[in-house]
Write a protein that holds these residues in place. Sequence first.
Motif, mmCIF file in Angstrom:
data_model
loop_
_atom_site.group_PDB
_atom_site.id
_atom_site.type_symbol
_atom_site.label_atom_id
_atom_site.label_comp_id
_atom_site.label_asym_id
_atom_site.label_seq_id
_atom_site.Cartn_x
_atom_site.Cartn_y
_atom_site.Cartn_z
ATOM 1 N N PHE A 91 38.380 36.826 30.411
ATOM 2 C CA PHE A 91 39.738 37.044 30.052
ATOM 3 C C PHE A 91 40.115 36.911 28.403
ATOM 4 C CE2 PHE A 91 40.117 36.200 34.556
ATOM 5 C CZ PHE A 91 40.971 37.159 34.986
ATOM 6 N N ASP A 125 42.270 36.838 25.909
ATOM 7 C CA ASP A 125 43.411 36.182 25.352
ATOM 8 C C ASP A 125 43.591 35.015 26.360
ATOM 9 O OD1 ASP A 125 44.154 37.813 27.605
ATOM 10 O OD2 ASP A 125 45.985 38.487 26.390
ATOM 11 N N GLY A 149 49.289 37.304 35.520
ATOM 12 C CA GLY A 149 49.623 38.395 34.257
ATOM 13 C C GLY A 149 48.355 38.872 33.602
ATOM 14 N N TYR A 150 47.494 37.805 33.598
ATOM 15 C CA TYR A 150 46.054 38.084 33.068
ATOM 16 C C TYR A 150 45.054 38.804 33.840
ATOM 17 C CZ TYR A 150 46.762 34.437 29.328
ATOM 18 O OH TYR A 150 47.176 33.598 28.327
ATOM 19 N N GLN A 209 46.234 40.991 36.017
ATOM 20 C CA GLN A 209 46.695 42.296 36.219
ATOM 21 C C GLN A 209 46.448 43.112 35.092
ATOM 22 O OE1 GLN A 209 49.714 43.532 34.260
ATOM 23 N NE2 GLN A 209 49.415 45.396 35.395
ATOM 24 N N LYS A 210 46.755 42.325 33.873
ATOM 25 C CA LYS A 210 46.291 43.142 32.660
ATOM 26 C C LYS A 210 44.626 43.485 32.709
ATOM 27 C CE LYS A 210 46.414 42.393 27.493
ATOM 28 N NZ LYS A 210 46.856 41.484 26.562
ATOM 29 N N LYS A 211 43.901 42.701 32.890
ATOM 30 C CA LYS A 211 42.541 43.158 33.000
ATOM 31 C C LYS A 211 42.241 44.251 34.111
ATOM 32 C CE LYS A 211 38.031 41.125 32.991
ATOM 33 N NZ LYS A 211 37.425 41.825 31.635
ATOM 34 N N SER A 212 42.724 44.174 35.268
ATOM 35 C CA SER A 212 42.455 45.180 36.300
ATOM 36 C C SER A 212 43.045 46.381 36.074
ATOM 37 C CB SER A 212 43.076 44.345 37.712
ATOM 38 O OG SER A 212 44.569 44.459 37.627
ATOM 39 N N GLY A 213 44.267 46.536 35.404
ATOM 40 C CA GLY A 213 44.827 47.993 35.245
ATOM 41 C C GLY A 213 45.566 48.285 36.301
ATOM 42 N N THR A 241 48.655 47.652 39.374
ATOM 43 C CA THR A 241 50.019 47.191 39.334
ATOM 44 C C THR A 241 50.271 45.651 39.649
ATOM 45 O OG1 THR A 241 50.734 47.643 41.660
ATOM 46 C CG2 THR A 241 51.036 49.379 39.752
ATOM 47 N N GLN A 242 51.268 44.850 39.130
ATOM 48 C CA GLN A 242 51.555 43.629 39.418
ATOM 49 C C GLN A 242 51.744 43.275 41.075
ATOM 50 O OE1 GLN A 242 54.596 42.001 40.537
ATOM 51 N NE2 GLN A 242 53.373 40.227 40.372
#
Length: 100
Positions: free
Chosen positions: A29, A31, A46-47, A49-53, A55-56
């Motif tokens: 991760f 950031d 959130g980290y 979810q962002k990395k996976s692309g 949905t939350q």
Amino acid sequence: MNQVEVFKALGNKNRLQILNWLKSPEEHFVDYVPACGDVDVGVCVGYIQKKSGLTQSTISEYLAVLNRVGLVSATRIGQWTYYKRNEETIAALSNLMDTL
């Protein structure tokens, strides 16, 4: 540990990927900042979810499955939930695999 449920949880490539990322969050991760300065708290949804692309809601469901079978543990701080690997359960699973 319910072995059948653990293997079902591991039957999804995204859940396996999440477990891999959580093994070394500082590597996976970009950031990543530990919650409250404590790396033992885990990684915020959130980290992940962002990395996976994904949905939350999908990530939350994957993490709920991993949590239910004991492969991760969750810590809630304020409005955020943080997840980390449960190394005890993972070690027990590894020992089980060695005996099979």
